[in-house]
Motif scaffolding. Structure first.
Motif, PDB file in Angstrom:
ATOM      1  N   ILE A 279      11.733  -9.452  -0.488  1.00 52.68           N
ATOM      2  CA  ILE A 279      12.124 -10.717  -1.046  1.00 52.68           C
ATOM      3  C   ILE A 279      12.299 -11.852  -0.088  1.00 52.68           C
ATOM      4  O   ILE A 279      11.747 -13.050  -0.287  1.00 52.68           O
ATOM      5  CB  ILE A 279      13.733 -10.439  -1.354  1.00 52.68           C
ATOM      6  CG1 ILE A 279      13.830  -9.536  -2.334  1.00 52.68           C
ATOM      7  CG2 ILE A 279      14.438 -12.016  -1.630  1.00 52.68           C
ATOM      8  CD1 ILE A 279      13.446 -10.166  -3.568  1.00 52.68           C
ATOM      9  N   PHE A 280      11.991 -11.547   1.308  1.00 56.06           N
ATOM     10  CA  PHE A 280      11.991 -12.790   2.348  1.00 56.06           C
ATOM     11  C   PHE A 280      10.339 -13.104   2.387  1.00 56.06           C
ATOM     12  O   PHE A 280      10.238 -14.240   2.577  1.00 56.06           O
ATOM     13  CB  PHE A 280      12.266 -12.279   3.590  1.00 56.06           C
ATOM     14  CG  PHE A 280      12.424 -12.960   4.637  1.00 56.06           C
ATOM     15  CD1 PHE A 280      13.169 -14.118   4.537  1.00 56.06           C
ATOM     16  CD2 PHE A 280      11.489 -13.222   5.889  1.00 56.06           C
ATOM     17  CE1 PHE A 280      13.265 -15.114   5.627  1.00 56.06           C
ATOM     18  CE2 PHE A 280      11.551 -14.029   7.119  1.00 56.06           C
ATOM     19  CZ  PHE A 280      12.372 -15.058   6.613  1.00 56.06           C
ATOM     20  N   SER A 281       9.441 -12.224   1.920  1.00 57.74           N
ATOM     21  CA  SER A 281       8.138 -12.594   1.740  1.00 57.74           C
ATOM     22  C   SER A 281       7.841 -13.369   0.731  1.00 57.74           C
ATOM     23  O   SER A 281       6.882 -14.673   0.964  1.00 57.74           O
ATOM     24  CB  SER A 281       7.257 -11.257   1.733  1.00 57.74           C
ATOM     25  OG  SER A 281       7.181 -10.550   2.677  1.00 57.74           O
ATOM     26  N   ILE A 282       8.324 -13.278  -0.520  1.00 54.77           N
ATOM     27  CA  ILE A 282       8.468 -14.218  -1.582  1.00 54.77           C
ATOM     28  C   ILE A 282       8.986 -15.645  -1.136  1.00 54.77           C
ATOM     29  O   ILE A 282       8.307 -16.691  -1.426  1.00 54.77           O
ATOM     30  CB  ILE A 282       9.241 -13.647  -2.746  1.00 54.77           C
ATOM     31  CG1 ILE A 282       8.470 -12.475  -3.355  1.00 54.77           C
ATOM     32  CG2 ILE A 282       9.224 -14.811  -3.768  1.00 54.77           C
ATOM     33  CD1 ILE A 282       9.201 -11.987  -4.490  1.00 54.77           C
ATOM     34  N   PHE A 283      10.002 -15.635  -0.448  1.00 53.85           N
ATOM     35  CA  PHE A 283      10.843 -17.121  -0.101  1.00 53.85           C
ATOM     36  C   PHE A 283       9.774 -17.469   0.899  1.00 53.85           C
ATOM     37  O   PHE A 283       9.465 -18.877   0.972  1.00 53.85           O
ATOM     38  CB  PHE A 283      12.060 -16.418   0.754  1.00 53.85           C
ATOM     39  CG  PHE A 283      12.768 -17.828   1.211  1.00 53.85           C
ATOM     40  CD1 PHE A 283      13.276 -18.573   0.454  1.00 53.85           C
ATOM     41  CD2 PHE A 283      12.710 -17.741   2.693  1.00 53.85           C
ATOM     42  CE1 PHE A 283      14.011 -19.829   1.163  1.00 53.85           C
ATOM     43  CE2 PHE A 283      13.481 -19.056   3.186  1.00 53.85           C
ATOM     44  CZ  PHE A 283      13.930 -19.861   2.263  1.00 53.85           C
ATOM     45  N   LEU A 284       9.080 -16.831   2.107  1.00 53.24           N
ATOM     46  CA  LEU A 284       7.995 -17.501   2.871  1.00 53.24           C
ATOM     47  C   LEU A 284       6.852 -18.085   2.051  1.00 53.24           C
ATOM     48  O   LEU A 284       6.429 -19.208   2.339  1.00 53.24           O
ATOM     49  CB  LEU A 284       7.600 -16.448   3.674  1.00 53.24           C
ATOM     50  CG  LEU A 284       8.784 -16.172   4.892  1.00 53.24           C
ATOM     51  CD1 LEU A 284       8.119 -15.281   5.961  1.00 53.24           C
ATOM     52  CD2 LEU A 284       9.121 -17.462   5.764  1.00 53.24           C
TER      53      LEU A 284
ATOM     54  N   LEU B  28       2.178 -10.292  -5.994  1.00 50.41           N
ATOM     55  CA  LEU B  28       3.167  -9.315  -5.800  1.00 50.41           C
ATOM     56  C   LEU B  28       2.978  -8.232  -5.087  1.00 50.41           C
ATOM     57  O   LEU B  28       3.750  -7.642  -4.235  1.00 50.41           O
ATOM     58  CB  LEU B  28       4.243  -9.463  -7.082  1.00 50.41           C
ATOM     59  CG  LEU B  28       4.572 -10.548  -7.848  1.00 50.41           C
ATOM     60  CD1 LEU B  28       5.312 -10.159  -8.916  1.00 50.41           C
ATOM     61  CD2 LEU B  28       5.765 -11.087  -6.674  1.00 50.41           C
ATOM     62  N   MET B  29       1.808  -7.633  -5.607  1.00 48.69           N
ATOM     63  CA  MET B  29       1.475  -6.349  -5.070  1.00 48.69           C
ATOM     64  C   MET B  29       1.120  -6.376  -3.559  1.00 48.69           C
ATOM     65  O   MET B  29       1.228  -5.660  -2.749  1.00 48.69           O
ATOM     66  CB  MET B  29       0.116  -5.807  -5.781  1.00 48.69           C
ATOM     67  CG  MET B  29      -0.206  -4.388  -5.403  1.00 48.69           C
ATOM     68  SD  MET B  29       1.188  -3.146  -5.279  1.00 48.69           S
ATOM     69  CE  MET B  29       1.448  -3.212  -7.174  1.00 48.69           C
ATOM     70  N   ALA B  30       0.227  -7.653  -3.402  1.00 48.75           N
ATOM     71  CA  ALA B  30      -0.058  -7.909  -1.769  1.00 48.75           C
ATOM     72  C   ALA B  30       1.172  -8.076  -1.015  1.00 48.75           C
ATOM     73  O   ALA B  30       1.233  -7.276   0.403  1.00 48.75           O
ATOM     74  CB  ALA B  30      -1.216  -8.978  -1.774  1.00 48.75           C
ATOM     75  N   LEU B  31       2.099  -8.473  -1.488  1.00 50.56           N
ATOM     76  CA  LEU B  31       3.296  -9.000  -0.797  1.00 50.56           C
ATOM     77  C   LEU B  31       4.210  -7.559  -0.606  1.00 50.56           C
ATOM     78  O   LEU B  31       4.719  -7.236   0.407  1.00 50.56           O
ATOM     79  CB  LEU B  31       4.371 -10.028  -1.592  1.00 50.56           C
ATOM     80  CG  LEU B  31       3.931 -11.625  -1.376  1.00 50.56           C
ATOM     81  CD1 LEU B  31       4.621 -12.423  -2.366  1.00 50.56           C
ATOM     82  CD2 LEU B  31       3.783 -11.804  -0.076  1.00 50.56           C
ATOM     83  N   VAL B  32       4.310  -6.566  -1.525  1.00 53.77           N
ATOM     84  CA  VAL B  32       4.852  -5.358  -1.604  1.00 53.77           C
ATOM     85  C   VAL B  32       4.198  -4.371  -0.398  1.00 53.77           C
ATOM     86  O   VAL B  32       5.033  -3.921   0.404  1.00 53.77           O
ATOM     87  CB  VAL B  32       4.729  -4.517  -2.873  1.00 53.77           C
ATOM     88  CG1 VAL B  32       5.159  -3.126  -2.618  1.00 53.77           C
ATOM     89  CG2 VAL B  32       5.592  -5.404  -3.936  1.00 53.77           C
ATOM     90  N   VAL B  33       2.930  -4.582  -0.595  1.00 59.22           N
ATOM     91  CA  VAL B  33       2.420  -3.692   0.435  1.00 59.22           C
ATOM     92  C   VAL B  33       2.222  -3.978   1.888  1.00 59.22           C
ATOM     93  O   VAL B  33       2.446  -3.304   2.997  1.00 59.22           O
ATOM     94  CB  VAL B  33       0.426  -3.702   0.125  1.00 59.22           C
ATOM     95  CG1 VAL B  33      -0.109  -2.907   1.336  1.00 59.22           C
ATOM     96  CG2 VAL B  33       0.310  -2.964  -1.088  1.00 59.22           C
ATOM     97  N   SER B  34       2.281  -5.237   2.065  1.00 54.48           N
ATOM     98  CA  SER B  34       2.397  -5.813   3.570  1.00 54.48           C
ATOM     99  C   SER B  34       3.948  -5.764   3.889  1.00 54.48           C
ATOM    100  O   SER B  34       4.175  -5.399   4.934  1.00 54.48           O
ATOM    101  CB  SER B  34       2.399  -7.510   3.358  1.00 54.48           C
ATOM    102  OG  SER B  34       3.007  -8.078   2.637  1.00 54.48           O
ATOM    103  N   SER B  35       5.101  -5.847   2.925  1.00 54.19           N
ATOM    104  CA  SER B  35       6.426  -5.695   3.371  1.00 54.19           C
ATOM    105  C   SER B  35       6.361  -4.281   3.728  1.00 54.19           C
ATOM    106  O   SER B  35       7.226  -3.910   4.769  1.00 54.19           O
ATOM    107  CB  SER B  35       7.325  -5.937   2.174  1.00 54.19           C
ATOM    108  OG  SER B  35       7.219  -7.222   1.747  1.00 54.19           O
ATOM    109  N   PHE B  36       5.892  -3.191   3.051  1.00 54.95           N
ATOM    110  CA  PHE B  36       6.046  -1.904   3.474  1.00 54.95           C
ATOM    111  C   PHE B  36       5.299  -1.596   4.848  1.00 54.95           C
ATOM    112  O   PHE B  36       6.096  -0.982   5.513  1.00 54.95           O
ATOM    113  CB  PHE B  36       5.113  -1.005   2.237  1.00 54.95           C
ATOM    114  CG  PHE B  36       5.208   0.151   2.670  1.00 54.95           C
ATOM    115  CD1 PHE B  36       6.023   1.351   2.278  1.00 54.95           C
ATOM    116  CD2 PHE B  36       3.833   1.006   3.247  1.00 54.95           C
ATOM    117  CE1 PHE B  36       5.984   2.607   2.778  1.00 54.95           C
ATOM    118  CE2 PHE B  36       3.590   2.011   3.742  1.00 54.95           C
ATOM    119  CZ  PHE B  36       4.849   3.218   3.346  1.00 54.95           C
TER     120      PHE B  36
END
Length: 262
Positions: free
Chosen positions: A72-77, A171-179
């Protein structure tokens, strides 16, 4: 022709969005069934009375909860960087700053008497170290959002049904990076917290009802309703063991034992 267009729209576009809705409903059902909110807010005593399986579940839920927050924070950024209009070079600058700050964090963690330990009070040392860690984390977490924001700017992206593939990819790039980030962040944060922790070991115990000078330390559940207790805070050092029913233990006053670092 119109029938073909409608068919393609229905199955390829709406189908993509419906899969997201199904995933959200499934996640909500799982969270409700496993009482995730209760689990996340469990106290140390409540975790103690949990089975090994429940404790593992608590750790897994915490882990994925942190990943969700990071996502969520990655999306915000990404939204912020997209509106600012950053370029790809900014990502390299953030990575470089984050790497330098991480080296400082490693120095703080691995050095028993660092410069900060010598020059600052314990409270100020923790404050400075945690701020360096937070700044490092912010830089590393921002790297992929900058890439995504740069990509979206170059493609004149807009959230419409005809760009679901682009949306999924971002979204997938943000999910993987968040993980990856949360895994790295938790490992580093755990080591940093151990560095500043006052205590080497913590556990719970009860006072013997017949001899008030004897303490029984609670180790773990051995089955659904019974605990293993011993006469020493460390299980390997115990000479006397006893098995006590759960109801009996929690009818007595439970004390917290904390052994400070030498």
């Amino acid at each position: 022709m119109w029938n073909q267009i409608i068919e393609e729209f229905s199955f390829s576009k709406i189908g993509g969005w419906s899969s997201i809705i199904i995933a959200i409903v499934t996640l909500f059902t799982f969270l409700r069934k496993n009482q995730v909110i209760t689990t996340l807010t469990s106290s140390n005593v409540e975790k103690l009375i949990s089975s090994k399986e429940k404790r593992i579940l608590i750790k897994i839920i915490h882990y994925f909860f942190y990943i969700f927050i990071g996502f969520i924070f990655s999306i915000f950024l990404t939204i912020i960087y997209y509106n600012i209009g950053v370029n790809i070079d900014f990502s390299f600058i953030l990575f470089l700053i984050g790497a330098i700050l991480y080296l400082i964090v490693v120095y703080i963690m691995t050095t028993k008497k660092s410069i900060l330990d010598k020059k600052l009070t314990r409270t100020m040392n923790i404050f400075v170290s945690m701020n360096i860690f937070i700044a490092h984390s912010f830089c590393f977490l921002s790297v992929v959002p900058v890439y995504v924001a740069t990509y979206l700017s170059s493609t004149d992206f807009s959230i419409t049904f005809d760009q679901t593939h682009e949306l999924y990819g971002c979204l997938m790039a943000l999910v993987v990076s968040s993980f990856l980030f949360i895994t790295w962040h938790l490992m580093t944060g755990l080591q940093l917290s151990e560095k500043f922790s006052e205590y080497q070991y913590q556990c719970f115990y009860i006072i013997d009802q017949e001899d008030k000078n004897v303490s029984w330390f609670i180790y773990h559940l051995i089955d659904k309703d019974r605990f293993l207790l011993g006469d020493k805070e460390f299980k390997d050092d115990a000479k006397v063991f006893r098995i006590e029913e759960r109801t009996q233990i929690f009818s007595e006053k439970i004390h917290l034992f904390q052994k400070k670092k030498e």
